[in-house]
Design a protein around this motif. Sequence first.
Motif, mmCIF file in Angstrom:
data_model
loop_
_atom_site.group_PDB
_atom_site.id
_atom_site.type_symbol
_atom_site.label_atom_id
_atom_site.label_comp_id
_atom_site.label_asym_id
_atom_site.label_seq_id
_atom_site.Cartn_x
_atom_site.Cartn_y
_atom_site.Cartn_z
ATOM 1 N N ARG A 133 40.628 39.631 40.238
ATOM 2 C CA ARG A 133 41.005 40.006 38.869
ATOM 3 C C ARG A 133 41.970 41.199 38.847
ATOM 4 O O ARG A 133 41.800 42.152 38.100
ATOM 5 N N ARG B 234 45.338 42.546 37.717
ATOM 6 C CA ARG B 234 46.186 42.180 36.577
ATOM 7 C C ARG B 234 47.547 42.875 36.574
ATOM 8 O O ARG B 234 48.471 42.407 35.933
ATOM 9 N N THR C 173 53.353 42.498 36.928
ATOM 10 C CA THR C 173 52.225 41.770 36.339
ATOM 11 C C THR C 173 51.752 40.730 37.340
ATOM 12 O O THR C 173 52.552 40.143 38.072
ATOM 13 N N LYS D 53 46.955 35.009 36.298
ATOM 14 C CA LYS D 53 45.684 34.471 36.787
ATOM 15 C C LYS D 53 45.887 33.519 37.955
ATOM 16 O O LYS D 53 44.982 33.308 38.759
ATOM 17 N N TRP E 12 51.485 44.888 30.684
ATOM 18 C CA TRP E 12 50.309 44.233 31.276
ATOM 19 C C TRP E 12 49.446 43.536 30.227
ATOM 20 O O TRP E 12 48.744 42.581 30.540
#
Length: 246
Positions: free
Chosen positions: A56, A58, A91, A94, A244
């Motif tokens: 995770r 980001r 950035t 996912k 972000w």
Amino acid sequence: MKEINYGLVGSDISYSFSPGYFKKKFEKDGLKNYRYNLYDISDINQLPAIIAETKRLRGLNVTIPYKEAIIPLLDSTSKTAKKIGAVNTVTVSKKGKLKGFNTDHYGFRKSLKPLLKEHHEKALILGTGGASKAVAYALRKLGIEYDFVSRNGDEVIFSYTDLDKEIFDEYHIIINTTPMGTYPNIEQCPALDYSLFTDKHIAFDLVYNPEVSTFLKKAGEQGAVTKNGYEMLFYQAEKAWEIWNK
């Protein structure tokens, strides 16, 4: 609650302001599961493994010496970052796709603008690394002419030994974009004749630790208006956070 990760990529970055800044921001905004990590690496090619291992993840900030070196590792870059040729914000999607941005130019422009007067028409940029490119882009946006200065000058770049009274009388903004003078090497400073600074000059140092670098101290002693890079960092960090969270 699963952790959401952000971080700073650089080399010898234990001094960085970013972890403390984002820690306070997360606490203020009640983001208890958000973390900001330092990724202090000796080679930019170590980064893909870090990204793969960090769940995770980001977003990343990027600092010296990787603002240019990171570009080949990215899947895409913003138009502005492409024009500048340097990236300080990334950035992470996912799916693990990396996109590069530059928020340094925004932070620098916001920080310099309040100091400008009519005679501030030309600037000298000390250094030719990634940060210098963002500064140059910001100066273009402000309509300020500039030239670069490096240890090894050439036909288009001044060397430090070229800088004399005649040049200082023409260029009233002097910007240090090198890491020289950063903690712990606080006695270091660019090799200038500091007696050439006057009260017409702005001395701007991207270094912010220490608060008053040797560069700023010596320029200030001659009457120059001085400013360090802390406010620039604040503005660029806010812009990174905005990117972000789009």
